[in-house]
Each structure stands twice: as C-alpha cells, then as structure tokens.
Design an enzyme around this catalytic site. Structure first.
Site, PDB file in Angstrom:
ATOM      1  N   GLU B 227       0.866  -1.287   0.029  1.00 16.71           N
ATOM      2  CA  GLU B 227       0.171   0.066  -0.047  1.00 16.71           C
ATOM      3  C   GLU B 227       0.795   1.288  -0.030  1.00 16.71           C
ATOM      4  O   GLU B 227       1.931   1.236   0.316  1.00 16.71           O
ATOM      5  CB  GLU B 227      -0.856   0.045   1.267  1.00 16.71           C
ATOM      6  CG  GLU B 227      -2.028  -1.061   1.383  1.00 16.71           C
ATOM      7  CD  GLU B 227      -2.500  -1.176   2.974  1.00 16.71           C
ATOM      8  OE1 GLU B 227      -2.328  -0.463   3.586  1.00 16.71           O
ATOM      9  OE2 GLU B 227      -3.454  -1.932   2.555  1.00 16.71           O
ATOM     10  N   HIS B 269      -5.687   2.142   7.014  1.00 19.26           N
ATOM     11  CA  HIS B 269      -4.456   1.541   7.672  1.00 19.26           C
ATOM     12  C   HIS B 269      -3.822   2.703   8.279  1.00 19.26           C
ATOM     13  O   HIS B 269      -3.433   3.473   7.456  1.00 19.26           O
ATOM     14  CB  HIS B 269      -3.763   0.650   6.708  1.00 19.26           C
ATOM     15  CG  HIS B 269      -4.421  -0.552   6.557  1.00 19.26           C
ATOM     16  ND1 HIS B 269      -4.125  -1.567   5.160  1.00 19.26           N
ATOM     17  CD2 HIS B 269      -5.319  -1.582   7.072  1.00 19.26           C
ATOM     18  CE1 HIS B 269      -5.096  -2.742   5.488  1.00 19.26           C
ATOM     19  NE2 HIS B 269      -5.788  -2.635   6.571  1.00 19.26           N
ATOM     20  N   LYS B 289       8.523  -2.470 -10.763  1.00 18.45           N
ATOM     21  CA  LYS B 289       8.375  -2.982 -12.042  1.00 18.45           C
ATOM     22  C   LYS B 289       9.720  -2.824 -12.612  1.00 18.45           C
ATOM     23  O   LYS B 289      10.295  -3.588 -13.466  1.00 18.45           O
ATOM     24  CB  LYS B 289       7.434  -2.246 -13.041  1.00 18.45           C
ATOM     25  CG  LYS B 289       6.936  -2.593 -14.315  1.00 18.45           C
ATOM     26  CD  LYS B 289       5.872  -1.804 -14.856  1.00 18.45           C
ATOM     27  CE  LYS B 289       5.385  -2.633 -16.258  1.00 18.45           C
ATOM     28  NZ  LYS B 289       4.083  -2.218 -16.595  1.00 18.45           N
ATOM     29  N   ALA B 291      12.583  -3.013 -11.358  1.00 20.34           N
ATOM     30  CA  ALA B 291      13.736  -3.713 -10.929  1.00 20.34           C
ATOM     31  C   ALA B 291      13.291  -5.347 -11.332  1.00 20.34           C
ATOM     32  O   ALA B 291      14.012  -6.210 -11.139  1.00 20.34           O
ATOM     33  CB  ALA B 291      13.462  -3.684  -9.524  1.00 20.34           C
ATOM     34  N   GLY B 292      12.065  -5.360 -11.985  1.00 17.80           N
ATOM     35  CA  GLY B 292      12.214  -6.727 -12.761  1.00 17.80           C
ATOM     36  C   GLY B 292      10.869  -7.518 -11.897  1.00 17.80           C
ATOM     37  O   GLY B 292      10.602  -8.711 -12.559  1.00 17.80           O
ATOM     38  N   ALA B 293       9.990  -6.831 -11.131  1.00 15.25           N
ATOM     39  CA  ALA B 293       8.565  -7.475 -10.605  1.00 15.25           C
ATOM     40  C   ALA B 293       7.578  -7.399 -11.735  1.00 15.25           C
ATOM     41  O   ALA B 293       7.842  -6.548 -12.564  1.00 15.25           O
ATOM     42  CB  ALA B 293       8.379  -6.740  -9.407  1.00 15.25           C
ATOM     43  N   VAL B 295       4.367  -6.262 -12.424  1.00 15.38           N
ATOM     44  CA  VAL B 295       3.221  -5.559 -12.094  1.00 15.38           C
ATOM     45  C   VAL B 295       2.298  -4.865 -13.125  1.00 15.38           C
ATOM     46  O   VAL B 295       2.609  -4.584 -14.190  1.00 15.38           O
ATOM     47  CB  VAL B 295       4.229  -3.956 -11.493  1.00 15.38           C
ATOM     48  CG1 VAL B 295       3.234  -2.917 -11.073  1.00 15.38           C
ATOM     49  CG2 VAL B 295       5.573  -4.227 -10.582  1.00 15.38           C
ATOM     50  N   PRO B 296       1.052  -5.341 -12.592  1.00 18.11           N
ATOM     51  CA  PRO B 296       0.005  -4.833 -13.649  1.00 18.11           C
ATOM     52  C   PRO B 296      -0.358  -3.415 -13.870  1.00 18.11           C
ATOM     53  O   PRO B 296       0.260  -2.839 -12.882  1.00 18.11           O
ATOM     54  CB  PRO B 296      -1.120  -5.608 -13.132  1.00 18.11           C
ATOM     55  CG  PRO B 296      -0.924  -5.571 -11.509  1.00 18.11           C
ATOM     56  CD  PRO B 296       0.547  -5.790 -11.423  1.00 18.11           C
TER      57      PRO B 296
END
Lengths: 414, 595
Positions: B227, B269, B289, B291-293, B295-296
């Site tokens: 978040e 939160h 994104k 870094a290579g993740a 991510v949609p």
C-alpha cells in the site's frame, strides 16, 4: 488512527510544560502568543505584555510548511504592525499545495537576535531513532546536502553526541532534552528548523511535530489534552465528525471522509486494504470528482453501528439531486459477519427509503454468513423499491465498480 | 525453516477467543491434521474451553499464564496473541522472553514505539513477528492463525486446506483472504500466506517473507500486495536487482487514488499515507516494475498476470496441478452439551464413580473413600480418610439449641416432612453458623502466603476492624477447652508430620488468647487450617486450583451436621411435638425505648 501533525503552538507548549528536569540547563526559552479564530487581538497584549516591548515574529500556524516562501511569516517592528498583517489574513481562504483551507491559527513570538541557525530533527526508523543535525539551519532538509549529520540511536540506548564537536554544553543539553521528549511523548517525528543560539539561550524558531494517536491512551495527561487538528483544508463536516465519534466509541473501525458532496459515486467498503483498492478502481476509470467519499468499515461492527454509519451516508446522498450509485464493497471477510452487518445497512435503508429516489446500490461482499446477508439486503431493496444488485465472491472484487459506472452512464476514461 | 508452519505445529492462543479457536480446529479437520491449539491462556479463569473437533466435543485446556502454557506444552512454539491494544505489548515481550518461535498479534492501534521495541527484541532472539493489526497467516494444509481464511466455505474455495505453489505476502489482513481466493482461481493456490498488517512499522517486513519464499522449494512464484506509505519497496527492488529474488514476483501497491483527493485522507490502515513522493503507490509500482517485478497496470490486472505466470511455470515443467484431496465433512449443526459431568458415569453395564465400578466401593464399605472420589476425583491416604471421618463425627451434632438443629426442630414440630425439615436446618449454615470453615482456611492461608508474622496478621485484621474467621467461641475458652478441637489436633499432629498452617494458626491463637481467653482456635478454624495442610497437597491440580472457591470444607460441615439434624427431626417425630410457638414474654416488642 495513526500519526497526526500538531500545531506549532501545541508542540511548543508541550516542550515548555513537559521539559525533563534532568536537562533543566538546556531548556529552550519558549514564549509565544497563540491566535485562533476566536482570539481578541486587542486584548492579547494584556496576557502577553512582551508583545508591545519590541520586535515580534508572526507566522500562520496551519500545519503546512514553507511558510516563509509563501509569505506567511512576518517580522515586524511593532505589535501594531503585526496585528494589521494578521487582520488582513485572518479567516481568508488560501490554497496551499492543492489544498484549500481557512487561515485561522497564528503564532506570535518575540524576535530573537542571533547569528547562528541550526537544523535539528528526530525521526523513527524501524529499529532505531535518528537524529539529523546541521549547522545550516533555515534551509529545507533536501537542500542540506553534506552538511547534515545523521546519528542513529538504537532503541533502548541514549544518543551518542560526540560527533557534534564543538557544540556548547547548553545546546547539548537542549538536544538531549528534546530527544527525551520525542521518545517519552510518542512523537514519531519532530523537526526544528531553525534553532537559534545566542548568549542568553536556545530558541526554537520553528517546530513541526507529529503525534502517534495510537498512544493516546497513555498520553492522556500530555497531548491527550489537546484537540488534535485535522490537516490544513480538512475542516470536518458534521457527518465526518459524527462517524469519527462513532469510530472512537467502537472497538471496530468506521471511517468516512467526504471528498465531493456533488459526486455521483458513494462508497462503503469493508476493510482497510479493500477500501483503497476500490478508490483506486474508481479514480482510475472516471473523473475523480465523481467519487463522493472515502469510506471504510471493518472489525465486525455491530448492527446498530452499521445502521448509524449507513444512515449518515444516506443522509448525504439525499441532499444530492443527481443520479447516484452507492457501492457497498469488500473482499472476503475473515471474521466480519456479513449478515449481521448488513442487517444494520437494511435498517438504515428502511429509514431513508422514501427519500432515496436517485440511488442505485451495487454490492460485492463475501465472508461468514454472506449468502444470508446478501439475500436479506437484496430482498429489502426489492421491497423498498430501491434498485440494487448483490454479488458474492463469484464476482471479482472491483468488477462491481464497472457495473456502477455503466449504470450511471459514466464512460471510463481509459 | 522456510515455511512458517507445518502440519504438526502447535499454538498457544492468548485470550479466550472461542470463535477463532473453533475456526482453527475446523481448519485442522479439513487439512486432516490433529488439533493445532495446545491451550488457551486466559488470565481471568482456567475453566477449560468447550470446543469441537469435527463432530466431537472436547475440552481445550485453559491456563492463567503464558509461563504455565509454555511449561505444560513445551512443543507449542507459536503464540497467537489476541490481547488488546494496551496489553498486547507485554504479551509479545513475554513470548519473546519465553522463546516462542512465531508470535502473531491481532490487535489494532498498537503505538508505533511499542512495535519497534518488539522488533528489536525479536531480532535479538530470532523470533518471527506477525502483526500487529493483522488477521495473521496460513500455511495451506498445515496451520491457520486465528480467523485467517474466513469461514469454512471460503477456506475450501480458496484451497487453503491443501498446499499450492504460490507464496503470498501482503499488508492488509482483509485483502489477504481475497488474494488467496484470486490465487486459487488462477493457479494451484497458495503454499503459504502472510498478512503483515497495515501499520507503519509492522513486526515483520514484506521482504523477509519474500526471501523465505525464495528459499522454500515448494514455492514456485510469489505474489505481494502493498500500500501507499513507507519505503520498503526500495529494499525489495534492491533484492530483485541483486538477484536475491529470482522466482517470479508479482507485485501491486494500492493507493493510486490518493493523488486525486482534494484533501489529506488517512486510509483505514495506519501506515497508509505518503510522507514523501517516494512513498506514493505510483512511485513504488514503478520502482518494482523497473527492478523486474511483474506489476499490472491496475489491481484488476493481477489475476491475468498470476494465471500467465503459473501457466508458464507449468509449461516449463516446474510445477504441476495438485491432486484435490477428498474433504472430510464438517457437521453443519453442532450443539454444545448443556451439562457436563466428570465424576461418575451411569452409561455402562455397571455405574462407576470416576472410572471405578461402584461394586468396588460397596465392597470396601467406606463412605469417606467414596466421598474423596466423588468430591475430589482422587484417592486419599488411609490416615487422611480416617481424619476426614473424625471430622464428620466431630461436627455431626452440637445439641438442640444451635441454629441448624433449632430450625429443624421447629419445622418438624410443624409436621413438615423429613426432607423439608432437614432443608430448613441446613439453610441456617452460613457465615455465622458452620459455614466459616472455608473462610477461615483462606484467611490463614493468604496471611501465611503473604509472609505475615502471626502478630502482623492479628494487627492487620484489627486495623481493618475484622474478626479473624476460625478464632473465638461463645462458651469455650483456654480454661475450658473444646475437646473436639484437642482430639482432632492430637490426631493430626501424630499422623501427618509437618503442619505449617496449623502451627501458624496456633501461634495466632497464642496471641489472641492473651487478649481474651475465649479467642481460641475454634473447631471451624482447626478443620480449615489442618485440611489445607493435610488434604490440599493430596488433590489433583485441577481440583486444588479452586480449593477455596468451591466450598469443600463447608460441604464437609453440611454433610456431617445432616446426620445430627436428621436425628433431631426423627426425635421430634417420635415425640409428636406440638407446633412450636415462641413465648411472647421472650420478645421485645417495639423500638425498645423507655416510655
């Protein structure tokens, strides 16, 4: 509940009143007059005779920074001059960083002759506290660059100030005293920019502090006595105050922020995480001004609490003449009872039904007793002739947002 | 250990959260494992908790302290902490000190400085913290923390009863359940899921769990949701770049709406607010994104990425669809029994007292032996049985003038039936008549336990203006001793060695009788203190725990005196006594003023 900023006057009063005995020698000189919406400026010098005894500095005290650059700081030769300046600003509306609010609070202090300005801040990292110190006070922390000294203080240890060579002992005691208040008062961050030192003492020319509202139960005799302000531009509406009071009295969570009273999409989303995702889904698809509110409920609130919460939101919907949608959303609850909480929603709908002509309701919710709850809500809406569709976990969580938008003929942006 | 829990993990639940405990046990049945809760800690009461395992009702042990829980169930190394916001901290710190392996704290609104202190202590001891402000975690097919996963129906739909190949970690407790379902619908489901909680400094980080999943061979891909607020994603991006995370990492940071709001909004939160532009959802999604993740574009794109990633892993042969186990049926309507019995059973061929057939007791022919079994669920030494019988004899009767006998005589003379007359006599037993035995035992026991000297005890009672229960007699005194007391005392001293509380009471008597000769240790007092010395050490723990509350000692008096009261009733019946009417000259009418 979480971190909240407090006013400069509040922070300084705390420092003045709670100063630790063991660092008495370092206690900064704190003298200020506080002006709020009801202060009689003419009578002020009576309580603060120093106002008429020399130069004074006045600042707007409304929880936003960069006041010097914005023209909200005034150094005046006389109180009369300051008074005129404040009267010109008092209760006027200002827009700062996109937030619009009324200027009501000011702080006035004696002007202090000084040569050196220092920067000092305390912040919390995961396993340590951090002291930031620089001899180039007055500038933004981002502009400090290499001049800034960062001193980590592991939790449970006292600060090691030997890095700050050549600091006079008075100032060292001030830093230690302020640091000890930062810890004992549950202040997650405090910034003094600048601190001034002269032959007579140490002066906190500016102070920005936040409190951890979760610690309110043990800070009852300190900042627990203060009325913690909302952020600038966040004057709370009666409906927000009502729900905030409901929240405070409940073991569950009931949150409500009014964003655009004339927006057409209202939300009552269960869960802190899900409520963010619903807000994201709506603002990503339509003009964000159509999102009327942010709302969140969780922690298995009682039927009565849900009735009061829903009723307050429905009262706002009634005041809006446009065709509107109410999204009662949420993920798959772990323990919140859907039937029990929806019983409160139904009770509120029954109460308000005659006035809800322009409303369509869209529901997606799952969890314990979800089928019973969804069925009861659907039947109640049918009976009350309120347009309503209900979905359980079979529908992706935010798909109900698209349903609501197309029912309102709000075409997605993208 | 790269998964947090296994099918043999055992937990201590702090707080009597019946519904949550029941959910854990229902999960255990579905997962085909033994009960995962070893005991409940309830500081207020150690009454065992009725629970169901499948269709079978059983009593879950409840202890008063975490110390006792750890001592009695050393193999239970997970603590599920349902203590409130204010007391959760003390429970966590004690759990760390008692070397619990994993502590999950559910409470919301814990002050930040408290959590940070836990983190420091936990790092030192190697404890894994989950929470606060969370619902917990779940290892599919193995162990569930509290309410994680929701109701049974959703638990099955989210395939939490058997292991999949996805490691999940996120902040929000509520969303974790939604994600388990989403992951189960678009892959083989989760292997493990953790909701770290929505606070600014949660007890464990997203990265720590991601790195565990990286190590765990049964996990092929990782899903993470976060978040707005905080900067932990920078560490995750760094770990991606440094190839410390090589398994596919699907990530989404929620809160992109914040920038559209006309004013500061504190989301539900505590940690969900951006202190700087680096903490916005947009910035963090972009960072991950880059870094290579995976991510949609939006949250709604997550299912597609999960499905694509899973299908690719399947195509490469790295994972395969799991076999779906046959689920045991959970009864839909479980009703808790209204009455419970632990002392006897009449269902078999022969009734039993405890587990011993009654014929055995009949054969032995000892009333006190039967009494010991039915009252205290135990056998006592022969000396103790003899002493109990002596007590029953000593209290059997004390003449017609005392309250109990007198009431019974009045009732019998009114021609009431035997049982009614007995009841009218028994009903007089209370704090002033025969019912002070427990109170006396407790008063001396407490004073002795607090380390008060006999003199300090006498002084303290005097200061409070209270009589010492068990001291004093209307007629008897040091000059005219009560033979019931001297006979019982002689037997006790001859047969039971050390009698610390009795000795203490006699020292008190020595002080009180110097003030007034009738302030002797009376028969109630002696029975009370001597039975604390003789009987209490022989009782099983669950019986001994409530020794003073249950009223055993007053019960002994009532039992013994019933013999005498019945005697008086039969006496009156035989004598055909007329209705008793109290003589008027024995009544002071009016206010008692002199006219």
């Amino acid at each position: 509940m979480a971190q909240k900023p407090i006013r400069e006057t509040q922070a300084k009063a705390l420092i003045r009143d709670q100063w630790p005995q063991e660092y008495a020698a370092g206690k900064p000189a704190i003298r200020f007059a506080e002006i709020d919406g009801s202060t009689d400026l003419l009578a002020l010098p009576h309580n603060h005779p120093w106002l008429t005894e020399g130069k004074v500095v006045a600042k707007v005290d409304e929880l936003f920074g960069k006041r010097g650059k914005l023209g909200y700081v005034q150094v005046a030769e006389t109180w009369e001059e300051t008074k005129i300046w404040m009267e010109g600003l008092r209760k006027t509306t200002a827009t700062v960083a996109g937030r619009c609010g009324v200027l009501e609070h000011f702080i006035v202090e004696p002007f202090v002759e000084h040569e050196e300005e220092l920067y000092l801040a305390f912040t919390c990292e995961r396993t340590e506290d951090v002291i930031l110190f620089s001899r180039k006070g007055g500038m933004d922390v981002e502009e400090q660059g290499a001049s800034i000294v960062r001193i980590p203080v592991p939790l449970g240890t006292e600060p090691e100030l030997s890095q700050l060579q050549g600091l006079d002992t008075k100032l060292t005691a001030t830093i230690r005293g302020l640091f000890s208040l930062f810890r004992s008062l549950d202040l997650p961050s405090v910034e003094f920019n600048p601190i001034a030192v002269n032959a007579r003492g140490v002066y906190l020319l500016d102070c920005v502090a936040r409190v951890d509202t979760c610690a309110a139960f043990r800070q009852r005799s300190t900042w627990g006595l203060l009325s913690i302000p909302e952020g600038f531009g966040s004057t709370r509406t009666p409906e927000e105050l009502f729900i905030s009071d409901l929240d405070a009295k409940s073991g569950s969570s009931l949150k409500f922020v009014l964003l655009h009273p004339q927006g057409r999409i209202w939300t009552m989303v269960a869960g802190g995480g899900a409520s963010i995702i619903y807000a994201d889904a709506i603002t990503a698809q339509v003009d964000p001004k159509e999102l009327a509110n942010y709302g969140e409920w969780s922690g298995n609130p009682s039927t009565d609490e849900m009735e009061a919460y829903t009723g307050k939101i429905l009262s706002l919907i009634e005041k809006n003449d446009r065709e509107q949608a109410l999204i009662i959303g949420g993920g798959i609850a772990n323990f919140t009872d859907v039937a029990r909480t929806f019983a409160g929603v139904i009770a509120a709908l029954e109460d308000h039904a005659p006035k809800l002509k322009n409303l369509k309701i869209f529901v997606r919710r799952a969890g314990p007793n979800d089928r019973r709850g969804l069925k009861a809500l659907q039947e109640a809406c049918n009976r009350l002739r309120i347009s309503c569709v209900t979905h359980g976990a079979e529908l992706p969580m935010t798909a109900v947002v698209s349903e609501a938008l197309s029912a309102l003929h709000l075409t997605p942006d993208s | 250990m790269s998964l947090l829990f296994s099918p043999t993990t055992l937990a201590i639940v702090y707080g009597r959260k019946m519904v949550s405990v029941q959910r854990m046990l229902d999960f255990d049945v579905l997962a085909g494992r033994k009960p995962s809760v070893a005991c409940i800690v309830d500081p207020v009461s150690s009454a065992p908790q009725k629970t169901f395992f499948g269709a079978k009702e059983f009593l879950l042990p409840v202890v008063r302290t975490l110390k006792e829980a750890r001592e009695r169930f050393p193999q239970a190394d997970v603590l599920i902490n349902f203590a409130s916001q204010r007391s959760a901290g003390a429970v966590v710190l004690e759990g760390i000190a008692r070397e619990v392996r994993v502590i999950a704290t559910i409470a919301e609104g814990v002050p930040e400085s408290d959590t940070r202190q836990w983190i420091v202590e936990a790092q030192r001891s190697g404890t894994t913290l989950i929470g606060p402000a969370t619902v917990g975690a779940v290892t599919a097919g193995a162990f569930r923390v509290g309410d994680t996963g929701g109701s049974t129906e959703h638990l099955i739909a989210s395939k939490l009863h058997r292991a999949g190949c996805v490691g999940y970690v996120g902040k929000s407790g509520g969303m974790s359940n939604e994600l388990y379902r989403m992951i189960a619908e678009h892959s083989s489901g989760i292997a493990e899921g953790v909701a770290i909680g929505g606070d600014r400094n949660p007890g464990s980080t997203l990265l720590s769990h991601i790195l565990r999943y990286q190590e765990e061979p049964s996990i092929a891909m990782i899903v993470m949701t976060s978040e707005i607020g905080g900067r932990e994603e920078e560490d995750i991006a760094k770990a991606l770049k440094e190839k410390r995370i090589t398994k596919p990492l699907i990530a989404w940071v929620a809160g992109t709406s914040a920038e559209h709001f006309p004013k500061d909004v504190q989301f539900g939160h505590a940690g969900a607010w951006a202190a700087s532009s680096a903490e916005t959802a947009q910035a963090k999604n972009q960072l991950l994104k880059k870094a290579g993740a995976l991510v949609p574009q939006r949250f709604e794109g997550l299912p597609e990425i999960i499905a694509k990633t899973y299908e690719a892993l399947k195509a490469s042969g790295r994972v395969q669809d799991p076999m779906e186990p046959i689920l045991p049926e959970l009864p839909s309507d479980r009703r808790s029994a209204h009455v419970q019995c632990t002392i006897s059973d009449d269902r078999g061929a022969e009734a039993t007292y405890g587990s011993t057939p009654i014929s055995q007791f009949i054969h032995d022919g000892s009333l006190v032996k039967t009494l010991a079994r039915l009252w205290w669920k135990t056998d006592l030494t022969q000396e103790a049985l003899t002493y109990l019988e002596m007590i029953l004899v000593a209290v059997a009767d004390h003449g017609p003038a005392v309250a109990g006998a007198h009431n019974a005589i009045v009732a019998a003379s009114a021609d009431k039936d035997t049982v009614s007359a007995l009841c009218s006599g028994l009903l007089t037993i209370g704090p002033r008549f025969g019912g002070a035995v427990d109170a006396a035992a407790r008063a001396f026991f407490d004073a002795h336990a607090r380390g008060l000297s006999p003199q300090e005890f006498v002084d303290a009672m005097k200061e409070q203006g209270e009589r010492i229960p068990g001291i004093g007699h209307k007629i008897r005194s040091v000059h005219n001793p009560d033979t019931r007391v001297s006979t019982l005392l002689a037997f006790a001293q001859d047969h039971f060695g050390d009698l610390p509380l009795t000795t203490y009471a006699l020292q008190v008597e020595r002080i009180t009788t110097t003030k007034k000769p009738n302030l002797i240790l009376n028969v109630d007092g002696l029975i009370g203190v001597s039975l604390v010395d003789i009987l209490l050490p022989q009782l099983p723990k669950d019986v001994a725990d409530g020794f003073f509350e249950a009223g055993y000692l007053n019960g002994l008096f009532a039992l013994g005196r019933s013999v005498g009261i019945l005697g008086h009733i039969f006496d009156q019946k035989r004598l055909k006594s007329p209705l008793y009417r109290h003589p008027q000259e024995d009544i002071l009418y009016g206010e008692g003023t002199l006219d």
